[in-house]
Design a protein around this motif. Structure first.
Motif, short mmCIF file in Angstrom:
data_model
loop_
_atom_site.label_atom_id
_atom_site.label_comp_id
_atom_site.label_asym_id
_atom_site.label_seq_id
_atom_site.Cartn_x
_atom_site.Cartn_y
_atom_site.Cartn_z
N SER A 135 58.73 -123.10 -54.43
CA SER A 135 58.00 -123.59 -53.27
C SER A 135 58.75 -123.27 -51.98
O SER A 135 59.97 -123.12 -51.97
N SER A 136 57.99 -123.19 -50.88
CA SER A 136 58.56 -123.03 -49.55
C SER A 136 58.78 -124.41 -48.95
O SER A 136 58.63 -125.43 -49.61
N GLY A 137 59.14 -124.45 -47.65
CA GLY A 137 59.22 -125.72 -46.94
C GLY A 137 60.62 -126.26 -46.73
O GLY A 137 60.78 -127.39 -46.26
N ALA A 138 61.66 -125.48 -47.05
CA ALA A 138 63.04 -125.92 -46.85
C ALA A 138 63.88 -124.72 -46.45
O ALA A 138 63.38 -123.60 -46.32
N SER A 139 65.17 -124.92 -46.24
CA SER A 139 66.06 -123.82 -45.88
C SER A 139 66.39 -122.95 -47.09
O SER A 139 67.02 -121.90 -46.94
N ARG A 157 55.41 -136.82 -58.33
CA ARG A 157 55.62 -136.69 -56.89
C ARG A 157 56.90 -135.91 -56.65
O ARG A 157 57.97 -136.27 -57.15
N MET A 158 56.80 -134.85 -55.88
CA MET A 158 57.92 -133.97 -55.58
C MET A 158 58.11 -133.95 -54.07
O MET A 158 57.35 -133.30 -53.35
N SER A 159 59.12 -134.68 -53.60
CA SER A 159 59.30 -134.87 -52.16
C SER A 159 60.69 -134.43 -51.73
O SER A 159 61.44 -133.83 -52.50
N GLY A 160 61.05 -134.75 -50.47
CA GLY A 160 62.36 -134.41 -49.94
C GLY A 160 62.40 -133.17 -49.09
O GLY A 160 63.47 -132.74 -48.66
N TYR A 161 61.24 -132.57 -48.80
CA TYR A 161 61.20 -131.36 -47.97
C TYR A 161 61.35 -131.72 -46.49
O TYR A 161 60.81 -132.72 -46.03
N PRO A 162 62.02 -130.88 -45.71
CA PRO A 162 62.11 -131.12 -44.27
C PRO A 162 60.84 -130.77 -43.52
O PRO A 162 60.63 -131.21 -42.39
N THR A 163 59.97 -129.95 -44.13
CA THR A 163 58.70 -129.59 -43.52
C THR A 163 57.67 -129.41 -44.63
O THR A 163 57.99 -129.55 -45.82
N LYS A 164 56.44 -129.10 -44.28
CA LYS A 164 55.37 -129.01 -45.27
C LYS A 164 55.55 -127.79 -46.17
O LYS A 164 55.64 -126.66 -45.67
N PRO A 165 55.59 -127.95 -47.49
CA PRO A 165 55.64 -126.79 -48.40
C PRO A 165 54.23 -126.23 -48.59
O PRO A 165 53.38 -126.86 -49.21
N THR A 194 66.30 -132.78 -61.07
CA THR A 194 66.63 -132.26 -59.75
C THR A 194 66.18 -130.81 -59.65
O THR A 194 66.45 -130.01 -60.55
N PRO A 195 65.52 -130.42 -58.56
CA PRO A 195 65.10 -129.03 -58.44
C PRO A 195 66.27 -128.12 -58.12
O PRO A 195 67.28 -128.55 -57.57
N LYS A 196 66.13 -126.85 -58.49
CA LYS A 196 67.08 -125.83 -58.05
C LYS A 196 66.79 -125.47 -56.60
O LYS A 196 65.62 -125.46 -56.17
N GLN A 197 67.82 -125.16 -55.85
CA GLN A 197 67.67 -124.67 -54.49
C GLN A 197 68.39 -123.34 -54.38
O GLN A 197 69.61 -123.27 -54.50
N GLU A 214 51.68 -134.07 -46.05
CA GLU A 214 53.00 -134.69 -46.06
C GLU A 214 54.03 -133.63 -46.42
O GLU A 214 53.68 -132.53 -46.89
N ASN A 215 55.30 -133.95 -46.28
CA ASN A 215 56.37 -133.04 -46.68
C ASN A 215 56.64 -133.23 -48.17
O ASN A 215 57.73 -133.65 -48.58
N ALA A 216 55.62 -132.91 -48.99
CA ALA A 216 55.74 -133.18 -50.42
C ALA A 216 54.71 -132.38 -51.19
O ALA A 216 53.72 -131.88 -50.64
N LEU A 217 54.97 -132.26 -52.49
CA LEU A 217 53.99 -131.78 -53.45
C LEU A 217 53.56 -132.97 -54.31
O LEU A 217 54.29 -133.95 -54.45
N HIS A 218 52.38 -132.87 -54.90
CA HIS A 218 51.97 -133.87 -55.88
C HIS A 218 51.40 -133.15 -57.08
O HIS A 218 50.74 -132.12 -56.96
#
Length: 332
Positions: A226-230, A204-212, A247-250, A184-188
């Motif tokens: 983590s990877s998986g986003a812009s 549960r750590m979700s919200g990624y546009p693709t698989k991290p 909220t995670p840092k981006q 899934e597009n998430a970490l657990h």
């Protein structure tokens, strides 16, 4: 300004890093290359699938399509064990030169003191393995969760359950948390209880546009990159509940591109970031500033960063791409 020593290979780079403080690159065709000084190339496998440095940094552990587990350094390739007909697609470095690895529905621990590896069979395929920071304990990512096994003694396995396919696994540096990548597009994650009963808190750590697919801990374990986003997505692991409710840092956002690799600096709160077009950057976790370390390659097709690793002091960063571009970045 950063300087880049470039290398070009004809195969995808599976792993880029350092052994005995020298750059080393593991390629998909099974070659392991030391490109500096007296250039050496060793044939480690007939098809290399996974690699990582030993905990002491004195060798490269690798597994391949030939069922072999080998350790490579400047003196050559040493076969540690072989499982004919199996593909070894996950490896991990443990304490005391222990090696963890997985193929199909089994994981193993191999130590220098025993002739035969200790096998742990599972009902479903094991997709990822890692060692706990203390003790000879291994985590195995599988369908519907993670199983923790002890490599010595009589401790019973602990099952950490969560529906879905778990493809990779990591322990936090203090051993309090286990986090997986998923299809899934998430970490657990799980916060482990002290009784090892499996009654652990879920995260549960979700919200990624693709698989991290790539994870990296900051030096003191306060952040999980983590990877998986812009951008590089960093989850805070402070307080009693880790990232829950936070909220995670981006960092180092590049709209239109995806982060494929992250590597936290071994000393400072800095994270190296690799993208699907080959650019490599670095971002400061605290002030959100970032800089470009390596611009995209010159090929007609963008070549995604497939591996990033710092040397032990954090002065150099090795990288490799899916199209065989590679190099070592010296960071001032």
């Amino acid at each position: 300004m950063p300087t880049v020593a470039r290398y070009d290979f004809e195969e995808p780079v599976v792993w880029a890093g350092f052994v005995d403080d020298e750059p080393i690159f593991a390629l998909a065709d099974g070659a392991v290359v030391f490109p500096t000084g007296q250039v050496q190339t060793f044939k480690a496998h007939d098809g290399l699938l996974a690699a990582t440095a030993t905990q002491k940094g004195d060798g490269l552990i690798s597994g391949g399509e030939d069922g072999r587990i080998v350790v490579t350094n400047r003196t050559g390739v040493v076969e540690r064990t072989v499982h004919p007909g199996k593909w070894i697609d996950a490896v991990a470095a443990g304490p005391g030169a222990a090696i963890g690895y997985a193929a199909a529905r089994s994981a193993w621990i191999l130590t220098p003191s025993v002739a035969a590896p200790l096998e742990f069979a599972h009902e479903r395929a094991v997709e990822g393995v890692c060692f706990a920071p203390k003790g000879l304990r291994i985590a195995c990512a599988r369908y519907n969760g993670v199983t923790l096994h002890w490599g010595i003694g009589t401790g019973k396995p602990v099952d950490l359950s969560w529906d879905g396919a778990h493809t990779g696994v990591t322990f936090s540096p203090d051993g309090s948390y286990v986090v997986t990548t998923m299809t899934e597009n998430a970490l657990h994650g799980w916060k482990l209880d002290r009784q090892n009963s499996g009654n652990s808190k879920h995260m549960r750590m979700s919200g990624y546009p693709t698989k991290p697919k790539c994870l990296s801990w900051s030096p003191r374990g306060r952040w999980l990159a983590s990877s998986g986003a812009s951008s590089a997505v960093l989850w805070p692991f402070v307080g009693k509940d880790g990232p829950m409710g936070k909220t995670p840092k981006q960092l180092a956002n590049r709209e239109g591109y995806l982060v494929t690799q992250v590597a936290c600096h071994p000393v400072s709160d800095v994270v190296a970031v690799g993208y699907n077009d080959g650019l490599v950057g670095a971002a400061n976790i605290h002030d959100d500033t970032d800089m470009v370390l390596r611009r995209p390659g010159e090929g007609l097709v963008p070549s995604a960063i497939s591996s990033l690793s710092w040397d032990k002091n954090g002065n150099r960063l090795a990288f490799g791409t899916e199209e065989g571009e590679a190099g070592v970045i010296s960071v001032p």
